[in-house]
Design a protein around this motif. Structure first.
Motif, PDB file in Angstrom:
ATOM      1  N   ASN A 188       0.814  -1.230   0.000  1.00 38.57           N
ATOM      2  CA  ASN A 188       0.000   0.000   0.000  1.00 38.57           C
ATOM      3  C   ASN A 188       0.840   1.269   0.000  1.00 38.57           C
ATOM      4  N   ARG A 196      -2.184  -1.850  -4.885  1.00 33.58           N
ATOM      5  CA  ARG A 196      -2.348  -0.994  -3.708  1.00 33.58           C
ATOM      6  C   ARG A 196      -3.837  -0.893  -3.439  1.00 33.58           C
ATOM      7  N   ALA A 197      -4.190  -0.903  -2.182  1.00 32.67           N
ATOM      8  CA  ALA A 197      -5.613  -0.781  -1.831  1.00 32.67           C
ATOM      9  C   ALA A 197      -6.130   0.561  -2.319  1.00 32.67           C
TER      10      ALA A 197
END
Length: 175
Positions: free
Chosen positions: A92, A166-167
């Motif tokens: 992230n 990545r979130a």
């Protein structure tokens, strides 16, 4: 006595001629394993090899200029071992650790540069380990370039593609 001496001299003179004629006969055959076998005595199934009676003479080369061989330059190979090609990196923060391999062994004076999506990330460095920060999500292409002591490019790695996951900032629970 003179006749015996004359006979011995004639035998001594003719023996090398006879031996030379016999030495020219060579026979060839194949053994049970199919390997060629050469012999000076005939065997069953052997064929006599004929030789060209002309001597094998070659003209002398010009020795006024000595032939000097340049030492062969070492061929280096560069590869990216981390991340693996087509791998997904989940981070992230957008951090990616890149590790390369140089073969034969990395030598003093060599420098390595990392390209991300075709763009140089920094000046060439003396090792093949890189840390990338804040990389955007999605597909990225990596490549390493190896430079010699004079700054000349001597090897390039194949392109490695990786995907950064990545979130989502909008929907943190979504994958």
């Amino acid at each position: 006595m003179n006749k015996v001496l004359l006979l011995l001299v004639l035998c001594a003179v003719s023996l090398p001629i006879y031996a030379d004629q016999q030495a020219k006969k060579v026979f060839v055959m194949r053994d049970a394993n199919g390997v060629l076998v050469f012999s000076d005595s005939p065997q069953i199934g052997a064929e006599e090899v004929s030789f060209n009676s002309r001597p094998n003479i070659m003209a002398a080369t010009d020795t006024t200029f000595p032939v000097t061989k340049k030492p062969a330059k070492e061929q280096f190979e560069v590869s990216i071992i981390q991340p693996e090609d087509q791998a997904t990196v989940r981070d992230n923060t957008g951090s990616v650790y890149v590790s390369g391999r140089i073969t034969p062994m990395f030598k003093r004076g060599l420098r390595v540069r990392l390209l991300v999506d075709g763009q140089s990330q920094a000046e060439p460095q003396s090792n093949a380990v890189f840390i990338l920060r804040d990389i955007e999500r999605g597909e990225h292409k990596l490549q390493l370039e190896l430079f010699d002591q004079n700054g000349k490019l001597i090897a390039t790695s194949p392109t490695t593609t990786f995907y950064l996951h990545r979130a989502s900032r909008i929907n943190p629970g979504a994958n």
